[in-house]
Design a protein around this motif. Structure first.
Motif, short mmCIF file in Angstrom:
data_model
loop_
_atom_site.label_atom_id
_atom_site.label_comp_id
_atom_site.label_asym_id
_atom_site.label_seq_id
_atom_site.Cartn_x
_atom_site.Cartn_y
_atom_site.Cartn_z
N UNK A 123 45.98 21.75 19.60
CA UNK A 123 45.53 21.40 18.26
C UNK A 123 46.67 21.41 17.27
N UNK A 124 46.41 20.88 16.08
CA UNK A 124 47.39 20.92 14.99
C UNK A 124 47.68 22.39 14.68
N UNK A 125 48.90 22.76 14.36
CA UNK A 125 50.04 21.94 13.93
C UNK A 125 50.88 21.33 15.05
N UNK A 126 50.44 21.46 16.30
CA UNK A 126 51.16 20.78 17.39
C UNK A 126 51.05 19.26 17.16
N UNK A 154 49.84 18.10 8.15
CA UNK A 154 51.17 17.65 7.69
C UNK A 154 52.24 18.17 8.65
N UNK A 155 52.15 19.43 9.03
CA UNK A 155 53.11 20.01 9.97
C UNK A 155 53.09 19.23 11.30
N UNK A 156 51.90 18.86 11.75
CA UNK A 156 51.78 18.10 12.99
C UNK A 156 52.37 16.71 12.85
N UNK A 157 52.14 16.07 11.71
CA UNK A 157 52.69 14.73 11.48
C UNK A 157 54.20 14.73 11.43
N UNK A 158 54.76 15.72 10.75
CA UNK A 158 56.22 15.85 10.68
C UNK A 158 56.79 16.10 12.07
N UNK A 159 56.16 17.00 12.83
CA UNK A 159 56.62 17.30 14.18
C UNK A 159 56.53 16.10 15.10
N UNK A 160 55.58 15.19 14.82
CA UNK A 160 55.42 13.98 15.63
C UNK A 160 56.47 12.92 15.27
N UNK A 161 57.17 13.13 14.15
CA UNK A 161 58.20 12.18 13.73
C UNK A 161 57.70 11.09 12.81
N UNK A 177 53.65 19.34 0.01
CA UNK A 177 55.05 18.92 -0.02
C UNK A 177 55.93 19.94 0.69
N UNK A 178 55.63 21.20 0.48
CA UNK A 178 56.39 22.26 1.15
C UNK A 178 56.23 22.17 2.67
N UNK A 179 55.04 21.71 3.11
CA UNK A 179 54.79 21.55 4.55
C UNK A 179 55.50 20.33 5.12
N UNK A 180 55.93 19.40 4.22
CA UNK A 180 56.68 18.24 4.69
C UNK A 180 56.16 16.89 4.24
N UNK A 181 55.11 16.87 3.39
CA UNK A 181 54.59 15.58 2.93
C UNK A 181 55.65 14.83 2.13
N UNK A 182 55.77 13.53 2.40
CA UNK A 182 56.74 12.70 1.69
C UNK A 182 56.23 12.27 0.31
N UNK A 183 54.91 12.27 0.16
CA UNK A 183 54.27 11.86 -1.08
C UNK A 183 52.88 12.48 -1.09
N UNK A 184 52.36 12.79 -2.28
CA UNK A 184 51.02 13.35 -2.40
C UNK A 184 50.22 12.61 -3.47
N UNK A 185 48.94 12.42 -3.22
CA UNK A 185 48.03 11.81 -4.19
C UNK A 185 46.71 12.58 -4.18
N UNK A 186 45.94 12.41 -5.25
CA UNK A 186 44.65 13.10 -5.33
C UNK A 186 43.59 12.44 -4.45
N UNK A 187 43.65 11.12 -4.37
CA UNK A 187 42.73 10.38 -3.50
C UNK A 187 43.40 9.05 -3.14
#
Length: 199
Positions: A123-126, A154-161, A177-187
């Motif tokens: 499972x995620x964050x894998x 987000x951690x899983x997505x970053x780890x997947x490349x 963002x701290x977890x690695x998101x390149x951009x954030x939005x409310x919806x």
């Protein structure tokens, strides 16, 4: 509804939760969550397959008739389809829950692939779920954007490349963002296809 379903299921079965189900569990597979909230002994006694099956039935019962899309997601999926962009769902939920959501939102024709918690060992964050998703689309990781509301996702997505877009429905932009998101939005309502291409 997943957190509420865990609590409702525990209440029905008379289980005492070791810790409340909360944001730290968001995005994780139930196989990971049950030992954390019930303890290994209770999981061994009942069996993880039974716990998962019964809890997910509670989830679908609670959520039936209440499925609402996050603002802008249907429009964004339609725009992606029109632009020839492939879309996949990578959810920690079981296959039945993923299909339940797809059908209740009426997005079958907008989704090219779906990978559920039933399709992965970790499972995620894998990163396995997103690796399988981009492979199912016939794309490389660097060609894909993971859209997630959970830190573990987000951690899983970053780890997947993959690039990652954070949706602040369950966690703040700062946390994602701290977890690695390149951009954030409310919806999804403010996201355009160009935004995704430029991420």
């Amino acid at each position: 509804y997943h957190f509420a379903a865990f609590e409702e299921y525990a209440k029905r079965e008379g289980f005492d939760l070791i810790e409340p189900v909360g944001l730290k569990h968001n995005g994780m597979h139930s196989n990971q969550i049950f030992p954390m909230v019930l303890g290994e002994a209770k999981v061994a006694e009942y069996g993880i397959d039974r716990l998962n099956r019964e809890k997910e039935e509670v989830y679908r019962d609670m959520y039936r008739g209440k499925v609402e899309p996050i603002n802008g997601i249907i429009e964004l999926l339609r725009a992606a389809k029109s632009a020839g962009i492939k879309c996949a769902i990578g959810s920690s939920g079981c296959r039945e829950n993923v299909q339940f959501i797809i059908e209740n939102l009426g997005i079958e024709e907008l989704i090219d692939a779906s990978i559920s918690g039933s399709d992965v060992t970790h499972g995620k964050p894998h990163p396995e779920i997103f690796t399988k998703a981009h492979e199912a689309l016939g794309l490389k990781a660097e060609e894909c954007i993971v859209v997630e509301d959970a830190v573990n996702g987000i951690l899983a997505g970053v780890a997947a490349g993959c690039k990652c877009l954070g949706i602040t429905t369950t966690a703040s932009a700062e946390v994602l963002t701290e977890a690695g998101a390149d951009m954030c939005v409310d919806d999804y309502s403010t996201i355009t296809i160009d935004d995704l291409r430029n991420l």
